[in-house]
Design an enzyme around this catalytic site. Structure first.
Site, PDB file in Angstrom:
ATOM      1  N   PHE A   1       0.808  -1.217   0.000  1.00 36.10           N
ATOM      2  CA  PHE A   1       0.000   0.000   0.000  1.00 36.10           C
ATOM      3  C   PHE A   1       0.846   1.274   0.000  1.00 36.10           C
ATOM      4  O   PHE A   1       0.773   2.095  -0.914  1.00 36.10           O
ATOM      5  CB  PHE A   1      -0.928  -0.046   1.216  1.00 36.10           C
ATOM      6  CG  PHE A   1      -1.703   1.202   1.491  1.00 36.10           C
ATOM      7  CD1 PHE A   1      -2.415   1.820   0.481  1.00 36.10           C
ATOM      8  CD2 PHE A   1      -1.738   1.736   2.762  1.00 36.10           C
ATOM      9  CE1 PHE A   1      -3.148   2.969   0.730  1.00 36.10           C
ATOM     10  CE2 PHE A   1      -2.472   2.877   3.031  1.00 36.10           C
ATOM     11  CZ  PHE A   1      -3.170   3.508   2.014  1.00 36.10           C
TER      12      PHE A   1
ATOM     13  N   GLN B   1       5.361  -9.591  -5.965  1.00 40.37           N
ATOM     14  CA  GLN B   1       5.456  -8.771  -7.170  1.00 40.37           C
ATOM     15  C   GLN B   1       4.597  -7.511  -7.018  1.00 40.37           C
ATOM     16  O   GLN B   1       3.547  -7.540  -6.386  1.00 40.37           O
ATOM     17  CB  GLN B   1       4.988  -9.571  -8.398  1.00 40.37           C
ATOM     18  CG  GLN B   1       5.115  -8.856  -9.721  1.00 40.37           C
ATOM     19  CD  GLN B   1       6.532  -8.382 -10.019  1.00 40.37           C
ATOM     20  OE1 GLN B   1       6.931  -7.287  -9.595  1.00 40.37           O
ATOM     21  NE2 GLN B   1       7.292  -9.201 -10.728  1.00 40.37           N
ATOM     22  N   SER B   2       5.051  -6.418  -7.578  1.00 43.79           N
ATOM     23  CA  SER B   2       4.288  -5.169  -7.560  1.00 43.79           C
ATOM     24  C   SER B   2       3.222  -5.208  -8.640  1.00 43.79           C
ATOM     25  O   SER B   2       3.492  -5.553  -9.791  1.00 43.79           O
ATOM     26  CB  SER B   2       5.216  -3.976  -7.794  1.00 43.79           C
ATOM     27  OG  SER B   2       4.469  -2.791  -8.010  1.00 43.79           O
ATOM     28  N   HIS B   3       1.981  -4.844  -8.276  1.00 41.27           N
ATOM     29  CA  HIS B   3       0.901  -4.780  -9.263  1.00 41.27           C
ATOM     30  C   HIS B   3       1.179  -3.728 -10.324  1.00 41.27           C
ATOM     31  O   HIS B   3       0.886  -3.926 -11.499  1.00 41.27           O
ATOM     32  CB  HIS B   3      -0.431  -4.433  -8.572  1.00 41.27           C
ATOM     33  CG  HIS B   3      -0.992  -5.543  -7.746  1.00 41.27           C
ATOM     34  ND1 HIS B   3      -1.554  -6.683  -8.300  1.00 41.27           N
ATOM     35  CD2 HIS B   3      -1.106  -5.692  -6.406  1.00 41.27           C
ATOM     36  CE1 HIS B   3      -1.971  -7.479  -7.340  1.00 41.27           C
ATOM     37  NE2 HIS B   3      -1.705  -6.904  -6.180  1.00 41.27           N
TER      38      HIS B   3
ATOM     39  N   SER C   1       6.935   2.573  13.854  1.00 35.00           N
ATOM     40  CA  SER C   1       5.508   2.662  14.184  1.00 35.00           C
ATOM     41  C   SER C   1       5.323   3.326  15.538  1.00 35.00           C
ATOM     42  O   SER C   1       6.153   3.160  16.442  1.00 35.00           O
ATOM     43  CB  SER C   1       4.883   1.264  14.216  1.00 35.00           C
ATOM     44  OG  SER C   1       3.575   1.315  14.746  1.00 35.00           O
TER      45      SER C   1
ATOM     46  N   TYR D   1       4.359  -6.835  17.506  1.00 35.80           N
ATOM     47  CA  TYR D   1       4.686  -5.913  16.421  1.00 35.80           C
ATOM     48  C   TYR D   1       5.456  -4.708  16.966  1.00 35.80           C
ATOM     49  O   TYR D   1       6.531  -4.355  16.468  1.00 35.80           O
ATOM     50  CB  TYR D   1       3.406  -5.453  15.716  1.00 35.80           C
ATOM     51  CG  TYR D   1       3.646  -4.350  14.712  1.00 35.80           C
ATOM     52  CD1 TYR D   1       4.441  -4.571  13.587  1.00 35.80           C
ATOM     53  CD2 TYR D   1       3.081  -3.094  14.889  1.00 35.80           C
ATOM     54  CE1 TYR D   1       4.668  -3.558  12.671  1.00 35.80           C
ATOM     55  CE2 TYR D   1       3.305  -2.073  13.969  1.00 35.80           C
ATOM     56  CZ  TYR D   1       4.094  -2.314  12.863  1.00 35.80           C
ATOM     57  OH  TYR D   1       4.321  -1.304  11.960  1.00 35.80           O
TER      58      TYR D   1
ATOM     59  N   GLY E   1     -23.999   2.460   7.370  1.00 33.20           N
ATOM     60  CA  GLY E   1     -25.017   2.536   8.419  1.00 33.20           C
ATOM     61  C   GLY E   1     -25.046   1.318   9.322  1.00 33.20           C
ATOM     62  O   GLY E   1     -26.009   1.100  10.056  1.00 33.20           O
TER      63      GLY E   1
ATOM     64  N   TYR F   1      -2.843  10.187   6.344  1.00 33.91           N
ATOM     65  CA  TYR F   1      -3.267   9.902   4.970  1.00 33.91           C
ATOM     66  C   TYR F   1      -2.054   9.496   4.144  1.00 33.91           C
ATOM     67  O   TYR F   1      -1.002  10.143   4.196  1.00 33.91           O
ATOM     68  CB  TYR F   1      -3.945  11.129   4.373  1.00 33.91           C
ATOM     69  CG  TYR F   1      -4.330  10.974   2.928  1.00 33.91           C
ATOM     70  CD1 TYR F   1      -5.100   9.889   2.490  1.00 33.91           C
ATOM     71  CD2 TYR F   1      -3.911  11.909   1.966  1.00 33.91           C
ATOM     72  CE1 TYR F   1      -5.448   9.747   1.166  1.00 33.91           C
ATOM     73  CE2 TYR F   1      -4.264  11.772   0.636  1.00 33.91           C
ATOM     74  CZ  TYR F   1      -5.030  10.683   0.238  1.00 33.91           C
ATOM     75  OH  TYR F   1      -5.375  10.532  -1.089  1.00 33.91           O
TER      76      TYR F   1
END
Length: 331
Positions: free
Chosen positions: A13, A35-37, A109, A132, A183, A199
């Site tokens: 991501f 593998q990278s898309h 992190s 983690y 909802g 973001y």
């Protein structure tokens, strides 16, 4: 040579967006077990646990951006956190030494601080509550030791992001936004707990900013897009972006935790993994606020506000027509 950068673990991501962001300014290669898309021509398949393949990949490189990590809540066996996050970092450092690569940017992190800390800054004591977080802190220690061996020649930047969200991501924030927008959202607790978020479009720009401004120094940054929102405010932002009224139900915290424990038991009995667990309920209800004064005083200007990042994500995921179905799974 000066602009040669190897991204380790950039098929996911954050890495995909980072390659997209930095490709015009740097000579980039990607080393990843998957593998990278989007960038297969830049990608060499390899594992950070394999010293030999790392050694070959780092020949001729100038800078490393280390993104590779085991990071999900439910990794099994737990030794994988340490094999990948700690030993993998040691392997990267060994490969860097062999090829005389002296610059590294490492994504750690905020998990190293633990839960329910009061707005910790970069100097706050570490107190990770899960494997983690513990493995990320140990990886940082490996990097600090490397830097301190030759500080006049080396550059180490450690970035501690809070939870990252954005288009194509399938993690906890996406699941939350999907529940709210559909909802089908039940608020556990009063909803006044604040959540620091980042973001993806901003954090990759910050990494690029640090690539553009490498100096022989050691720096640590929390990365958070400010100001923080509490859970009620987050739900209101979803309503505003999608222009729809979102019904909300509040469940008392003890009831929510009981439900989480029930799913823990069910998971052990069936061997299946569920979206609800006691750990996830605890994380949902925790205040996860982090001080990001340093990053926002560094000269870096994020291109998007937090509200703009949320709106871009919501519009992409729940309004606009999709050109493909490629997504990235994370926490």
């Amino acid at each position: 040579m000066e602009n040669k950068v190897i991204f380790i673990g950039a098929s996911g991501f954050v890495g995909t967006r980072l390659i997209e962001t930095a490709l015009s300014q740097f000579e980039i290669s990607n080393f990843d077990k998957n593998q990278s898309h989007f960038y297969p021509d830049l990608t060499q398949i390899g594992d950070v646990r394999d010293q030999g393949s790392l050694d070959k990949a780092l020949i001729g490189q100038k800078t490393v951006v280390l993104l590779a990590a085991e990071h999900r809540d439910d990794v099994s066996p737990t030794s994988l956190y340490y094999d990948v996050n700690v030993q993998g970092t040691k392997n990267v450092i060994d490969a860097m030494k062999k090829s005389n690569v002296n610059n590294i940017i490492f994504t750690s992190s905020v998990a190293i601080y633990g839960l329910n800390k009061i707005n910790p800054n970069e100097n706050h004591p570490h107190d990770p509550f899960n494997h983690y977080g513990k493995s990320k802190w140990q990886a940082e220690e490996v990097l600090r030791k490397w830097y301190n061996e030759s500080p006049e020649e080396r550059s180490l930047t450690i970035i501690r992001p809070t939870v990252i969200f954005g288009e194509r991501n399938r993690g906890n924030v996406y699941n939350l936004l999907k529940q709210i927008s559909g909802g089908k959202f039940a608020m556990v607790g009063p909803g006044k707990n604040y959540k620091s978020m980042a973001y993806v479009g901003n954090i990759v720009e910050f990494i690029k900013y640090k690539l553009e401004n490498i100096t022989q120094s050691y720096e640590v940054y929390n990365y958070v897009d400010k100001p923080d929102l509490n859970m009620n405010e987050l739900a209101a932002e979803v309503e505003k972006s999608l222009n729809k009224k979102i019904p909300s139900v509040h469940i008392p915290y003890p009831v929510g935790m009981l439900g989480g424990y029930c799913f823990d038991i069910l998971s052990k009995l069936t061997g299946n993994k569920y979206a609800i667990s006691s750990v996830r309920v605890k994380k949902f209800c925790a205040t996860t606020q982090f001080d990001a004064t340093k990053v926002h005083s560094s000269g870096f200007k994020p291109p998007y506000t937090l509200q703009q990042g949320l709106d871009r994500t919501l519009q992409y995921e729940f309004v606009a027509d999709k050109k493909d179905d490629i997504t990235f799974i994370s926490e």
